[in-house]
Design an enzyme around this catalytic site. Structure first.
Site, PDB file in Angstrom:
ATOM      1  N   ASP A  11       0.853  -1.188   0.000  1.00 27.27           N
ATOM      2  CA  ASP A  11       0.000   0.000   0.000  1.00 27.27           C
ATOM      3  C   ASP A  11       0.888   1.236   0.000  1.00 27.27           C
ATOM      4  OD1 ASP A  11      -2.269  -1.481   0.008  1.00 27.27           O
ATOM      5  OD2 ASP A  11      -2.709  -1.229   2.138  1.00 27.27           O
ATOM      6  N   ASP A 130     -13.782  -5.951  -5.652  1.00 29.33           N
ATOM      7  CA  ASP A 130     -13.896  -6.099  -4.195  1.00 29.33           C
ATOM      8  C   ASP A 130     -15.288  -6.624  -3.882  1.00 29.33           C
ATOM      9  OD1 ASP A 130     -11.390  -4.987  -4.043  1.00 29.33           O
ATOM     10  OD2 ASP A 130     -12.095  -2.975  -3.521  1.00 29.33           O
TER      11      ASP A 130
END
Lengths: 252, 197
Positions: A11, A130
């Site tokens: 990330d 997702d």
């Protein structure tokens, strides 16, 4: 024989890796380039960089980072996070990204997948989905970092993405993410059977056996994880040795 | 040593430039016929779709120049397929015809064999100085949906699930289906070997 891929996810915020990283021998654990090189040396098959920067400076910072990573890294890497246009994708690929991953923008305007595949080739277009499980409606696809339920069925959406020219699906189970109870085997298996393209499973990895299960029981082509690698809970080499003992083809 | 990379808007050339840079080699990205002719080595990377690549090569007259080159030449990925005679891609496309193969699409052999063939696969039947120092079953990174069958020109094979050409050669023309620039230390060694040819 084609091997199953192990993919650490980093990330990125403002050009830095954000999750606390506990690695010995890394002078600067927030330096994405150093961390990427470390993973490559340990046997990672690919890397994914997920940009979570929210500022206007986002694009310039990300492109500079991609260029620096490409200069150092000799394995493939994917860049995702807020990519919304052909111009965004072109800038990332020109600076050395191997693939880009698109999510919310593809659900907002699915034709974007066709346009990107026609322009750059399917091989570099990853569609990230997702999904969250609802007892009443099954697996639903979310956008905007998991805040918005599109009401789309996950298998249907992944099939449409593949039909439109995606080269790969990155399927994250929001229901499993962060639990360390294992990947979502049911939806991963359903998507993998529904689409003719490779599927990366993400969300829920907590043990080496979880990877064995997602490859053997859910037919995933690759397994992605973040924190278990960042915190050194599982080493990539020991994970791959475990997989090989379980009869799963890996690159060692 | 003058290294030229053929510039025909053929995809991720930046990665190839960086891979050469890691070996301490500066390369020139060019479509200039004279520069290409005078280079000591020519690299021909490629990604994307064959028909549009051929259109661009024809627009720049490179479809006539490339077959006449005599220095060591390395095609990579689509840059390998373009050396063949014909591909099924794009409803059928005629290509450079430097090597006598026809490119065909993988057919899905079940849910274990996704298309594209994407990821790390092992090399077999190595038969070229290009692979000096490699071990049997070393892994390299592939991403492709079309392939060249095995023939007399094949200098390395891989399986998906049937054997196909992972690398080919005819005279000075070498080419690999996988991405040398993204195949870790194994790919780096192959690039080094090419630079020594």
């Amino acid at each position: 024989m084609l091997t199953k891929r192990i993919i650490p996810c980093l990330d990125i915020k403002d050009g830095r890796t954000v999750k606390g990283v506990q690695f010995e021998g890394l002078r600067d654990a927030g330096d994405p380039v150093a961390l990427a090189a470390r993973y490559a040396r340990e046997g990672a098959d690919e890397l994914v960089f997920l940009d979570i920067t929210a500022t206007n400076q986002k694009r310039a910072t990300l492109i500079a980072l991609v260029r620096e990573v490409a200069r150092e890294l000799d394995i493939p890497f994917t860049v995702g996070g807020g990519i919304g246009s052909v111009a965004d994708v072109e800038a990332l690929l020109l600076n050395g990204a191997d693939k880009v991953s698109i999510n919310s923008a593809a659900l907002a305007r699915p034709e974007l997948i066709n346009e990107l595949a026609a322009r750059f080739g399917s091989q570099c277009i990853v569609v990230a989905a997702d999904a969250r499980y609802h007892a009443a409606d099954g697996w639903q696809v979310y956008t905007r970092a998991g805040t918005n339920n599109t009401g789309r069925d996950a298998v249907d959406w992944c099939r449409e993405a593949a039909d439109r020219g995606a080269g790969e699906i990155l399927l994250t189970s929001m229901s499993n993410d962060g639990t360390k109870d294992g990947f979502a085997l049911d939806i991963t298996g359903a998507v993998s059977l529904a689409v003719p393209i490779p599927v990366i499973a993400s969300g829920g990895a907590g043990s080496k056996q979880d990877f064995t299960n997602v490859f053997q029981l859910a037919r995933a082509d690759a397994g992605l994880a973040a924190s278990i690698f960042h915190f050194g809970e599982i080493g990539i080499r020991e994970l791959k040795e475990h997989l090989r003992q379980d009869g799963i083809p890996v690159r060692l | 040593m003058k290294i030229a990379i053929v510039d025909y808007k053929g995809g991720n050339v930046q990665s190839v430039l960086f891979a050469l840079e890691r070996l301490g080699v500066q390369a020139t990205l060019t479509a200039d016929h004279d520069v290409l002719r005078r280079a000591d080595k020519v690299l021909f990377p490629g990604e994307g779709e064959a028909a549009s690549a051929m259109r661009e090569l024809r627009a720049q007259g490179l479809h006539e120049l490339l077959p006449t080159l005599t220095q060591p030449f390395l095609g990579i990925c689509l840059g390998m397929q373009l050396l063949g005679r014909h591909t099924e891609e794009g409803g059928g496309t005629d290509m450079l015809g430097i090597l006598p193969f026809d490119v065909v699409r993988f057919t899905a052999a079940g849910p274990e064999h996704k298309i594209p063939h994407m990821g790390w696969n092992n090399l077999q039947q190595l038969r070229s100085p290009l692979f000096e120092g490699l071990q049997a079953d070393d892994f390299v990174y592939f991403v492709h949906s079309y392939y060249a069958p095995v023939g007399d020109y094949t200098i390395a094979e891989a399986e998906y699930p049937a054997p196909f050409s992972a690398a080919v050669q005819h005279n000075n023309f070498y080419a690999v289906q996988f991405h040398t620039e993204k195949s870790g230390p194994v790919g780096t060694r192959i690039l080094e070997n090419f630079l020594k040819l």
